[in-house]
Design a protein around this motif. Structure first.
Motif, mmCIF file in Angstrom:
data_model
loop_
_atom_site.group_PDB
_atom_site.id
_atom_site.type_symbol
_atom_site.label_atom_id
_atom_site.label_comp_id
_atom_site.label_asym_id
_atom_site.label_seq_id
_atom_site.Cartn_x
_atom_site.Cartn_y
_atom_site.Cartn_z
ATOM 1 N N SER A 5 0.849 -1.194 0.000
ATOM 2 C CA SER A 5 0.000 0.000 0.000
ATOM 3 C C SER A 5 0.883 1.243 0.000
ATOM 4 O O SER A 5 2.086 1.177 0.250
ATOM 5 C CB SER A 5 -0.907 -0.002 1.238
ATOM 6 O OG SER A 5 -0.118 0.176 2.403
ATOM 7 N N GLY A 6 0.257 2.371 -0.257
ATOM 8 C CA GLY A 6 0.992 3.631 -0.385
ATOM 9 C C GLY A 6 1.841 3.975 0.811
ATOM 10 O O GLY A 6 2.991 4.387 0.673
ATOM 11 N N GLN A 7 1.316 3.797 2.027
ATOM 12 C CA GLN A 7 2.073 4.183 3.221
ATOM 13 C C GLN A 7 3.282 3.283 3.442
ATOM 14 O O GLN A 7 4.341 3.758 3.833
ATOM 15 C CB GLN A 7 1.159 4.166 4.453
ATOM 16 C CG GLN A 7 0.187 5.332 4.454
ATOM 17 C CD GLN A 7 -0.481 5.526 5.793
ATOM 18 O OE1 GLN A 7 -0.653 4.571 6.552
ATOM 19 N NE2 GLN A 7 -0.864 6.748 6.091
ATOM 20 N N ILE A 8 3.118 1.981 3.186
ATOM 21 C CA ILE A 8 4.251 1.061 3.337
ATOM 22 C C ILE A 8 5.322 1.409 2.301
ATOM 23 O O ILE A 8 6.510 1.494 2.616
ATOM 24 C CB ILE A 8 3.812 -0.409 3.199
ATOM 25 C CG1 ILE A 8 2.855 -0.777 4.333
ATOM 26 C CG2 ILE A 8 5.024 -1.343 3.193
ATOM 27 C CD1 ILE A 8 2.216 -2.147 4.196
ATOM 28 N N ARG A 10 5.860 4.304 0.913
ATOM 29 C CA ARG A 10 6.503 5.578 1.276
ATOM 30 C C ARG A 10 7.511 5.374 2.399
ATOM 31 O O ARG A 10 8.579 5.974 2.407
ATOM 32 C CB ARG A 10 5.456 6.614 1.674
ATOM 33 C CG ARG A 10 4.806 7.303 0.480
ATOM 34 C CD ARG A 10 4.112 8.605 0.857
ATOM 35 N NE ARG A 10 3.087 8.429 1.875
ATOM 36 C CZ ARG A 10 1.835 8.011 1.624
ATOM 37 N NH1 ARG A 10 1.473 7.710 0.399
ATOM 38 N NH2 ARG A 10 0.970 7.902 2.604
ATOM 39 N N LEU A 11 7.153 4.513 3.379
ATOM 40 C CA LEU A 11 8.072 4.229 4.485
ATOM 41 C C LEU A 11 9.351 3.578 3.953
ATOM 42 O O LEU A 11 10.461 3.991 4.313
ATOM 43 C CB LEU A 11 7.398 3.326 5.524
ATOM 44 C CG LEU A 11 8.251 2.899 6.732
ATOM 45 C CD1 LEU A 11 8.770 4.107 7.498
ATOM 46 C CD2 LEU A 11 7.458 1.985 7.651
ATOM 47 N N GLU A 14 11.395 6.240 2.069
ATOM 48 C CA GLU A 14 12.091 7.178 2.956
ATOM 49 C C GLU A 14 13.292 6.520 3.625
ATOM 50 O O GLU A 14 14.360 7.117 3.734
ATOM 51 C CB GLU A 14 11.141 7.735 4.017
ATOM 52 C CG GLU A 14 10.135 8.725 3.489
ATOM 53 C CD GLU A 14 10.784 9.946 2.852
ATOM 54 O OE1 GLU A 14 11.775 10.464 3.407
ATOM 55 O OE2 GLU A 14 10.301 10.378 1.799
#
Length: 198
Positions: A5-8, A10-11, A14
């Motif tokens: 998913s998007g948040q994973i 992005r993590l 980063e």
């Protein structure tokens, strides 16, 4: 194609921007963080944020600290007449681990590199020269044995010698356990020149 998913994603992205962290390591760290208790993640996040906000340069030696003066400079038992010049705070930590150096340090935060556009004004040289107005008796240059480190050492030496302060350079040479046939000529030459009597 995105697997996560998007948040994973992005993590992972980063984390992979950190030096020495590739895609697989970033992925492993991301899933480790996601499996940590929320309080532990919040504590980690807060610690990083506070460190970034509160860490500054020591007013004397320019290492990183959270006070006006670092523990080494504020220690009166240290020999403040002997200054070891290093390129980074990590170099300072490496010498401190030996437990043998009793003087103080000066951190340049880099080395002179005309190829990269880094000149004497881009590192903490002015600050070093200002420190020499005190009762300094010796400056030990402990920059790396790279072209930039050698250039920086020669430049510092030329600046300090006219003051009459003793300027020395750390010896470098064959590492313990190193095979002579695998070591470059410059390192072998420095080892020969820095030889001591047994």
């Amino acid at each position: 194609m995105d697997y996560y998913s998007g948040q994973i994603s992005r993590l992972i992205e980063e984390l992979s921007t950190l030096p020495g962290i590739g895609g697989k390591t970033a992925q492993r760290l991301a899933f480790h963080i996601l499996n940590m208790p929320v309080e532990q993640v919040e504590k980690l996040s807060l610690t990083m944020t506070e460190a970034r906000k509160n860490i500054c340069y020591c007013q004397e030696c320019y290492t990183l600290t959270d006070k006006e003066h670092c523990p080494i400079c504020s220690n009166e038992a240290r020999d403040h007449q002997t200054i070891m010049v290093v390129e980074s705070t990590r170099d300072l930590a490496a010498y401190e681990k030996t437990g043998k150096f009793e003087g103080v340090y000066h951190v340049l935060h880099g080395a002179i590199s005309p190829m990269l556009g880094i000149g004497p004004n881009d590192i903490k040289l002015k600050e070093l020269i200002q420190r020499l107005e005190g009762e300094v008796q010796e400056v030990i240059i402990a920059t790396n044995s790279s072209l930039e480190g050698e250039t920086t050492a020669m430049y510092i030496s030329k600046l300090i010698k006219p003051t009459g302060i003793r300027v020395t350079r750390i010896a470098s040479g064959v590492p313990v356990g190193g095979d002579l046939e695998c070591i470059d000529e410059v390192t072998l030459l420095r080892a020969l020149e820095g030889r001591v009597e047994l």
